[in-house]
Design a protein around this motif. Structure first.
Motif, mmCIF file in Angstrom:
data_model
loop_
_atom_site.group_PDB
_atom_site.id
_atom_site.type_symbol
_atom_site.label_atom_id
_atom_site.label_comp_id
_atom_site.label_asym_id
_atom_site.label_seq_id
_atom_site.Cartn_x
_atom_site.Cartn_y
_atom_site.Cartn_z
ATOM 1 N N SER A 76 0.816 -1.221 0.000
ATOM 2 C CA SER A 76 0.000 0.000 0.000
ATOM 3 C C SER A 76 0.850 1.271 0.000
ATOM 4 N N SER A 77 2.154 1.139 0.185
ATOM 5 C CA SER A 77 3.034 2.316 0.181
ATOM 6 C C SER A 77 3.182 2.856 -1.239
ATOM 7 N N LYS A 78 3.582 4.119 -1.327
ATOM 8 C CA LYS A 78 3.790 4.743 -2.633
ATOM 9 C C LYS A 78 5.201 5.279 -2.723
ATOM 10 N N LEU A 79 5.688 5.310 -3.951
ATOM 11 C CA LEU A 79 7.010 5.851 -4.245
ATOM 12 C C LEU A 79 6.872 7.031 -5.192
ATOM 13 N N THR A 80 7.701 8.045 -5.003
ATOM 14 C CA THR A 80 7.733 9.133 -5.972
ATOM 15 C C THR A 80 8.396 8.608 -7.242
ATOM 16 N N MET A 81 8.287 9.361 -8.322
ATOM 17 C CA MET A 81 8.906 8.954 -9.573
ATOM 18 C C MET A 81 10.413 8.788 -9.396
ATOM 19 N N GLU A 82 11.061 9.706 -8.689
ATOM 20 C CA GLU A 82 12.509 9.627 -8.461
ATOM 21 C C GLU A 82 12.872 8.411 -7.620
ATOM 22 N N GLN A 83 12.098 8.165 -6.569
ATOM 23 C CA GLN A 83 12.355 6.984 -5.734
ATOM 24 C C GLN A 83 12.183 5.714 -6.545
ATOM 25 N N ARG A 84 11.117 5.637 -7.320
ATOM 26 C CA ARG A 84 10.833 4.468 -8.139
ATOM 27 C C ARG A 84 11.986 4.207 -9.108
ATOM 28 N N LYS A 85 12.451 5.250 -9.774
ATOM 29 C CA LYS A 85 13.542 5.123 -10.740
ATOM 30 C C LYS A 85 14.812 4.627 -10.059
ATOM 31 N N ASN A 86 15.220 5.294 -8.991
ATOM 32 C CA ASN A 86 16.488 4.950 -8.346
ATOM 33 C C ASN A 86 16.441 3.605 -7.636
ATOM 34 N N PHE A 87 15.320 3.289 -7.015
ATOM 35 C CA PHE A 87 15.164 1.998 -6.342
ATOM 36 C C PHE A 87 15.236 0.863 -7.357
ATOM 37 N N TYR A 88 14.498 0.993 -8.439
ATOM 38 C CA TYR A 88 14.473 -0.053 -9.464
ATOM 39 C C TYR A 88 15.835 -0.198 -10.137
ATOM 40 N N LEU A 89 16.466 0.913 -10.485
ATOM 41 C CA LEU A 89 17.756 0.833 -11.170
ATOM 42 C C LEU A 89 18.865 0.329 -10.238
ATOM 43 N N PHE A 90 18.789 0.642 -8.957
ATOM 44 C CA PHE A 90 19.719 0.074 -7.979
ATOM 45 C C PHE A 90 19.573 -1.449 -7.982
ATOM 46 N N PHE A 91 18.327 -1.889 -7.887
ATOM 47 C CA PHE A 91 18.029 -3.320 -7.880
ATOM 48 C C PHE A 91 18.563 -3.997 -9.138
ATOM 49 N N LYS A 92 18.287 -3.408 -10.301
ATOM 50 C CA LYS A 92 18.745 -3.985 -11.566
ATOM 51 C C LYS A 92 20.260 -4.136 -11.582
ATOM 52 N N GLU A 93 20.965 -3.117 -11.131
ATOM 53 C CA GLU A 93 22.428 -3.158 -11.110
ATOM 54 C C GLU A 93 22.922 -4.274 -10.200
ATOM 55 N N ALA A 94 22.333 -4.397 -9.014
ATOM 56 C CA ALA A 94 22.753 -5.444 -8.076
ATOM 57 C C ALA A 94 22.481 -6.834 -8.646
ATOM 58 N N ILE A 95 21.334 -7.028 -9.276
ATOM 59 C CA ILE A 95 21.007 -8.323 -9.871
ATOM 60 C C ILE A 95 21.924 -8.603 -11.060
ATOM 61 N N ASN A 96 22.162 -7.604 -11.893
ATOM 62 C CA ASN A 96 23.085 -7.772 -13.018
ATOM 63 C C ASN A 96 24.471 -8.186 -12.534
ATOM 64 N N ASN A 97 24.949 -7.551 -11.463
ATOM 65 C CA ASN A 97 26.263 -7.894 -10.922
ATOM 66 C C ASN A 97 26.296 -9.343 -10.444
ATOM 67 N N ALA A 98 25.251 -9.762 -9.732
ATOM 68 C CA ALA A 98 25.183 -11.148 -9.265
ATOM 69 C C ALA A 98 25.150 -12.112 -10.448
ATOM 70 N N ASP A 99 24.392 -11.759 -11.466
ATOM 71 C CA ASP A 99 24.246 -12.597 -12.653
ATOM 72 C C ASP A 99 25.570 -12.728 -13.412
ATOM 73 N N LYS A 100 26.267 -11.627 -13.587
ATOM 74 C CA LYS A 100 27.484 -11.618 -14.417
ATOM 75 C C LYS A 100 28.730 -12.124 -13.698
ATOM 76 N N TYR A 101 28.863 -11.804 -12.424
ATOM 77 C CA TYR A 101 30.156 -11.997 -11.770
ATOM 78 C C TYR A 101 30.193 -13.010 -10.637
ATOM 79 N N ALA A 102 29.066 -13.341 -10.044
ATOM 80 C CA ALA A 102 29.074 -14.113 -8.799
ATOM 81 C C ALA A 102 29.296 -15.615 -8.979
ATOM 82 N N ASP A 103 28.909 -16.154 -10.127
ATOM 83 C CA ASP A 103 28.899 -17.611 -10.295
ATOM 84 C C ASP A 103 28.083 -18.265 -9.182
#
Length: 173
Positions: A76-103
């Protein structure tokens, strides 16, 4: 058209493959931009669904198990457009790093609400790295930038052969 050109012109395969990859990246980035600015996506639940879908698709392709847990009170919480963008892109970067480098064989995501703060923890059971070394790549700088734009805290802990833990914490109103 790119795929057709690849079939008809094998000598240009490298160039055409590069064009295809660039086109896919541009399409993904445009989709992220459109999703971010769409006012109807301000509910936290929308972000969580998109994040789960992204991680599932990314990690499934490499047979990496995903454990994605969220706090139901976030829905039920809401995010501003800036929060939504930065939260999602932070997440994507962390997942990409795990996918590419972690094995890794498994990636766990836990997103919870604690005293008006969103806390996201992303863990992998991969090969880890020496967290004391300074990395020159964009990934670490991107994570720091996104956390700063959220007025949040970002921590990363990793040890060789023990996996990596990424944490983001920021306040929502």
């Amino acid at each position: 058209m790119n795929e057709l050109a690849q079939a008809k012109s094998p000598e240009a395969l490298l160039l055409l493959t590069s064009i295809g990859e660039s086109t896919t990246t541009i399409q993904e980035n445009m989709s992220d931009i459109v999703w971010t600015i769409k006012a109807g996506n301000d509910r936290f639940e929308n972000a969580l669904q998109r994040m789960n879908q992204f991680a599932s698709e990314m990690l499934d392709a490499k047979n990496i198990e995903l454990d994605f847990k969220t706090d139901t009170s976030l829905s039920s919480s809401k995010l501003t457009m800036e929060q939504r963008k930065n939260f999602y892109l932070f997440f994507k970067e962390a997942i990409n790093n795990a996918d590419k480098y972690a094995d890794a064989k498994k990636v766990s995501v836990c997103i919870a609400l604690k005293d008006h703060y969103v806390e996201m923890n992303i863990n992998d059971n991969g090969k880890g790295f020496d967290a004391n070394k300074i990395f020159s790549g964009n990934g670490m700088n991107t994570l720091k930038k996104r956390a700063a734009e959220l007025n949040g805290d970002f921590k990363i802990a990793s040890n060789i052969h023990e996996g990596t833990h990424v944490q983001l914490k920021f306040k929502i109103t």
